[in-house]
Design a protein around this motif. Structure first.
Motif, PDB file in Angstrom:
ATOM      1  N   ILE A   1       0.868  -1.185   0.000  1.00 41.03           N
ATOM      2  CA  ILE A   1       0.000   0.000   0.000  1.00 41.03           C
ATOM      3  C   ILE A   1       0.900   1.228   0.000  1.00 41.03           C
ATOM      4  N   ASP A   2       0.649   2.154  -0.897  1.00 40.95           N
ATOM      5  CA  ASP A   2       1.389   3.416  -0.888  1.00 40.95           C
ATOM      6  C   ASP A   2       0.750   4.314   0.177  1.00 40.95           C
ATOM      7  N   GLN A   3       1.390   4.329   1.352  1.00 37.85           N
ATOM      8  CA  GLN A   3       0.762   4.988   2.503  1.00 37.85           C
ATOM      9  C   GLN A   3       0.780   6.508   2.398  1.00 37.85           C
ATOM     10  N   ARG A   4       1.526   7.027   1.446  1.00 32.96           N
ATOM     11  CA  ARG A   4       1.526   8.486   1.268  1.00 32.96           C
ATOM     12  C   ARG A   4       0.175   8.956   0.752  1.00 32.96           C
ATOM     13  N   ARG A   5      -0.587   8.047   0.166  1.00 31.72           N
ATOM     14  CA  ARG A   5      -1.850   8.451  -0.473  1.00 31.72           C
ATOM     15  C   ARG A   5      -3.061   8.323   0.445  1.00 31.72           C
ATOM     16  N   LEU A   6      -2.880   7.619   1.543  1.00 30.75           N
ATOM     17  CA  LEU A   6      -3.996   7.489   2.485  1.00 30.75           C
ATOM     18  C   LEU A   6      -4.171   8.800   3.251  1.00 30.75           C
ATOM     19  N   PRO A   7      -5.378   9.125   3.699  1.00 36.53           N
ATOM     20  CA  PRO A   7      -6.577   8.305   3.700  1.00 36.53           C
ATOM     21  C   PRO A   7      -7.454   8.483   2.454  1.00 36.53           C
ATOM     22  N   PHE A   8      -6.949   9.221   1.480  1.00 38.43           N
ATOM     23  CA  PHE A   8      -7.840   9.596   0.376  1.00 38.43           C
ATOM     24  C   PHE A   8      -7.874   8.561  -0.738  1.00 38.43           C
ATOM     25  N   GLU A   9      -6.795   7.798  -0.871  1.00 36.01           N
ATOM     26  CA  GLU A   9      -6.724   6.852  -1.979  1.00 36.01           C
ATOM     27  C   GLU A   9      -5.991   5.597  -1.511  1.00 36.01           C
ATOM     28  N   LEU A  10      -6.563   4.441  -1.803  1.00 34.74           N
ATOM     29  CA  LEU A  10      -5.923   3.167  -1.457  1.00 34.74           C
ATOM     30  C   LEU A  10      -5.291   2.614  -2.718  1.00 34.74           C
ATOM     31  N   GLN A  11      -3.963   2.748  -2.796  1.00 32.45           N
ATOM     32  CA  GLN A  11      -3.287   2.331  -4.020  1.00 32.45           C
ATOM     33  C   GLN A  11      -2.172   1.344  -3.686  1.00 32.45           C
ATOM     34  N   MET A  12      -2.194   0.178  -4.347  1.00 31.62           N
ATOM     35  CA  MET A  12      -1.111  -0.798  -4.185  1.00 31.62           C
ATOM     36  C   MET A  12      -0.054  -0.488  -5.237  1.00 31.62           C
ATOM     37  N   ARG A  13       1.226  -0.637  -4.863  1.00 30.39           N
ATOM     38  CA  ARG A  13       2.299  -0.416  -5.843  1.00 30.39           C
ATOM     39  C   ARG A  13       3.248  -1.596  -5.840  1.00 30.39           C
ATOM     40  N   PRO A  14       3.673  -2.039  -7.013  1.00 33.95           N
ATOM     41  CA  PRO A  14       4.595  -3.179  -7.062  1.00 33.95           C
ATOM     42  C   PRO A  14       6.026  -2.764  -6.748  1.00 33.95           C
ATOM     43  N   LEU A  15       6.748  -3.623  -6.074  1.00 37.17           N
ATOM     44  CA  LEU A  15       8.185  -3.442  -5.833  1.00 37.17           C
ATOM     45  C   LEU A  15       8.859  -4.700  -6.369  1.00 37.17           C
ATOM     46  N   ARG A  16       9.828  -4.516  -7.274  1.00 38.72           N
ATOM     47  CA  ARG A  16      10.389  -5.691  -7.951  1.00 38.72           C
ATOM     48  C   ARG A  16      11.901  -5.818  -7.807  1.00 38.72           C
ATOM     49  N   SER A  17      12.521  -4.918  -7.067  1.00 43.78           N
ATOM     50  CA  SER A  17      13.972  -5.011  -6.887  1.00 43.78           C
ATOM     51  C   SER A  17      14.337  -4.425  -5.527  1.00 43.78           C
ATOM     52  N   ALA A  18      15.561  -4.726  -5.104  1.00 39.85           N
ATOM     53  CA  ALA A  18      16.033  -4.155  -3.831  1.00 39.85           C
ATOM     54  C   ALA A  18      16.038  -2.626  -3.911  1.00 39.85           C
ATOM     55  N   ARG A  19      16.319  -2.100  -5.109  1.00 38.10           N
ATOM     56  CA  ARG A  19      16.317  -0.640  -5.269  1.00 38.10           C
ATOM     57  C   ARG A  19      14.898  -0.090  -5.070  1.00 38.10           C
ATOM     58  N   ASP A  20      13.903  -0.751  -5.658  1.00 38.62           N
ATOM     59  CA  ASP A  20      12.507  -0.324  -5.446  1.00 38.62           C
ATOM     60  C   ASP A  20      12.184  -0.306  -3.950  1.00 38.62           C
ATOM     61  N   VAL A  21      12.636  -1.364  -3.263  1.00 38.49           N
ATOM     62  CA  VAL A  21      12.337  -1.484  -1.831  1.00 38.49           C
ATOM     63  C   VAL A  21      13.010  -0.357  -1.049  1.00 38.49           C
ATOM     64  N   PHE A  22      14.251  -0.067  -1.402  1.00 36.28           N
ATOM     65  CA  PHE A  22      14.983   1.021  -0.741  1.00 36.28           C
ATOM     66  C   PHE A  22      14.205   2.334  -0.861  1.00 36.28           C
ATOM     67  N   VAL A  23      13.763   2.632  -2.079  1.00 37.02           N
ATOM     68  CA  VAL A  23      13.035   3.895  -2.318  1.00 37.02           C
ATOM     69  C   VAL A  23      11.712   3.897  -1.536  1.00 37.02           C
ATOM     70  N   ALA A  24      11.012   2.779  -1.556  1.00 37.38           N
ATOM     71  CA  ALA A  24       9.704   2.711  -0.871  1.00 37.38           C
ATOM     72  C   ALA A  24       9.851   2.927   0.626  1.00 37.38           C
ATOM     73  N   ILE A  25      10.953   2.437   1.192  1.00 36.96           N
ATOM     74  CA  ILE A  25      11.172   2.632   2.638  1.00 36.96           C
ATOM     75  C   ILE A  25      11.617   4.076   2.903  1.00 36.96           C
ATOM     76  N   ARG A  26      12.598   4.523   2.146  1.00 39.14           N
ATOM     77  CA  ARG A  26      13.128   5.872   2.399  1.00 39.14           C
ATOM     78  C   ARG A  26      12.064   6.952   2.180  1.00 39.14           C
ATOM     79  N   GLU A  27      11.263   6.793   1.134  1.00 41.13           N
ATOM     80  CA  GLU A  27      10.246   7.812   0.816  1.00 41.13           C
ATOM     81  C   GLU A  27       8.935   7.566   1.570  1.00 41.13           C
ATOM     82  N   MET A  28       8.924   6.531   2.374  1.00 45.93           N
ATOM     83  CA  MET A  28       7.801   6.229   3.272  1.00 45.93           C
ATOM     84  C   MET A  28       6.494   5.876   2.569  1.00 45.93           C
ATOM     85  N   TRP A  29       6.622   5.166   1.421  1.00 46.57           N
ATOM     86  CA  TRP A  29       5.412   4.516   0.886  1.00 46.57           C
ATOM     87  C   TRP A  29       5.010   3.461   1.915  1.00 46.57           C
ATOM     88  N   VAL A  30       6.030   2.792   2.456  1.00 46.10           N
ATOM     89  CA  VAL A  30       5.830   1.884   3.589  1.00 46.10           C
ATOM     90  C   VAL A  30       6.588   2.467   4.765  1.00 46.10           C
TER      91      VAL A  30
END
Ligand code: MRU
Length: 362
Positions: free
Chosen positions: A23-52
């Motif tokens: 879940i891209d938590q930056r979009r809540l509570p207004f939008e519930l959007q799932m985003r795919p993560l397919r590499s360690a780099r994707d995961v790094f960005v998602a953690i640092r930018e606080m999607w998760v």
């Protein structure tokens, strides 16, 4: 937990077994959007930018990040480098290093050809363990809520800070697990939700979660808690944590310490929900030893929200040219903590009790 009646987790593996959706938590509570993560780099960005975000969730997501790398190159060098890279995404929550190091140790002893599948299964095991741990924290915390409900009329009034709910974990949440279990058991609860400036995890995430579960709650300004406690309107504070040191000092979202001070001054029990994956026995003193993340001042100077036309926009709050400091966490000294709710029961926030707890698990 459920969203619009449908079970959902903030993290789920993709069917091809090579990535995850979050879940891209930056979009809540207004939008519930799932985003795919397919590499360690994707995961790094998602953690640092606080999607998760949230200590247990970033640990589980990072474990999957290492497993994604193992599918591409499972050599010692590649896995060790990726583990270091992932651990650098955010500095404060120890669950991140706990999960990555655990998975790395698990796969490095295997032949290279066996590592990819073992890493994926290991990441799944970390995620499923988090669910069991949080459910157990809820069972132990429920006893505290039942005791309060038995001695007073009306709802049990809790106060929580930030989001230590299911969005911050793989399921249940830590601080919210006793609340959800009490609600399910028919105990009347009401939650004061600190808005949690500057990122507003309370106002946007905890309030949304509690609303989805039908738990009565009221969002308050961060500064309101002391007043409410002074006037007998809070029976219990429960917060989460990102790292607890060997002496019981507990690090959590900035502003937690002030709540603990107010609770102490007003005789309100202050409980910290702590999965043992958040305990860092290597660190003797939390106040002086836990690394505190400094985030961009822009999180303070700007705020986003939905206009009456339904558009989500960002606006500036501060004068042009004012600088802003943004320490993202603070440490509550152990002396202000009534107890740590762990998956093994409620434990005193002090060195001997914590060492005994972990010795008993070896
Ligand atoms: O910066 P965040 O949103 O990741 O901070 C989260 C918190 O401080 C939570 O309270 C903590 O991680 C515990 S989550 C069960």
């Amino acid at each position: 937990m459920k969203v619009n009646g449908v079970s959902l987790r903030p993290l789920r593996p993709l069917p091809d077994g090579r990535g995850i959706e979050v879940i891209d938590q930056r979009r809540l509570p207004f939008e519930l959007q799932m985003r795919p993560l397919r590499s360690a780099r994707d995961v790094f960005v998602a953690i640092r930018e606080m999607w998760v975000r949230g200590a247990p969730l970033i640990g589980a997501v990072a474990a999957y990040g290492l497993a994604m790398q193992a599918r591409k190159d499972a050599s010692d060098v590649a896995l060790r480098n990726t583990a270091g890279f992932l651990k650098g995404s955010r500095p404060t929550a120890v669950n991140l290093a706990w999960a990555v190091d655990r998975l790395l140790a698990h796969v490095l002893v295997l032949p290279e050809s066996a590592r990819a599948d073992a890493a994926w299964a290991g990441a799944e095991a970390i995620a499923e363990e988090d669910v069991r741990v949080n459910e157990a924290i809820g069972r132990h915390g429920l006893l505290l809520l039942q005791a309060i409900a038995a001695r007073k009329p009306g709802p049990v009034n809790l106060l929580t800070h930030c989001n230590a709910g299911w969005l911050a974990t793989v399921d249940w949440g830590t601080a919210t697990s006793p609340i959800y279990q009490a609600h399910a058991a028919g105990i009347a609860v009401h939650v004061w939700v600190d808005e949690t400036r500057p990122r507003n995890q309370g106002a946007s995430l905890t309030a949304w979660e509690l609303g989805q579960a039908g738990v009565p709650h009221t969002v308050i300004a961060d500064n309101a808690g002391g007043h409410l406690m002074q006037h007998g309107r809070v029976d219990l504070c429960i917060v989460g944590c990102d790292r607890v040191a060997a002496n019981g000092d507990a690090c959590n979202k900035i502003g937690t310490y002030l709540k603990a001070l107010a609770a102490h001054d007003n005789g309100v029990p202050f409980l910290v929900a702590m999965p043992t994956s958040t305990l860092d026995l290597a660190l003797a003193d939390g106040v002086h030893g836990i690394p505190i993340e400094e985030r961009s001042g822009r999180e303070l100077t700007h705020v986003s929200g939905r206009t009456s036309a339904g558009e989500v926009v960002e606006v500036q709050l501060t004068p042009d040219g004012s600088t802003a400091a943004n320490p993202a966490f603070d440490v509550t000294p152990a002396r202000l903590i009534t107890g740590l709710i762990t998956e093994h029961g409620v434990v005193a926030a002090e060195a001997a009790a914590l060492h005994q707890l972990m010795e008993g698990r070896r």
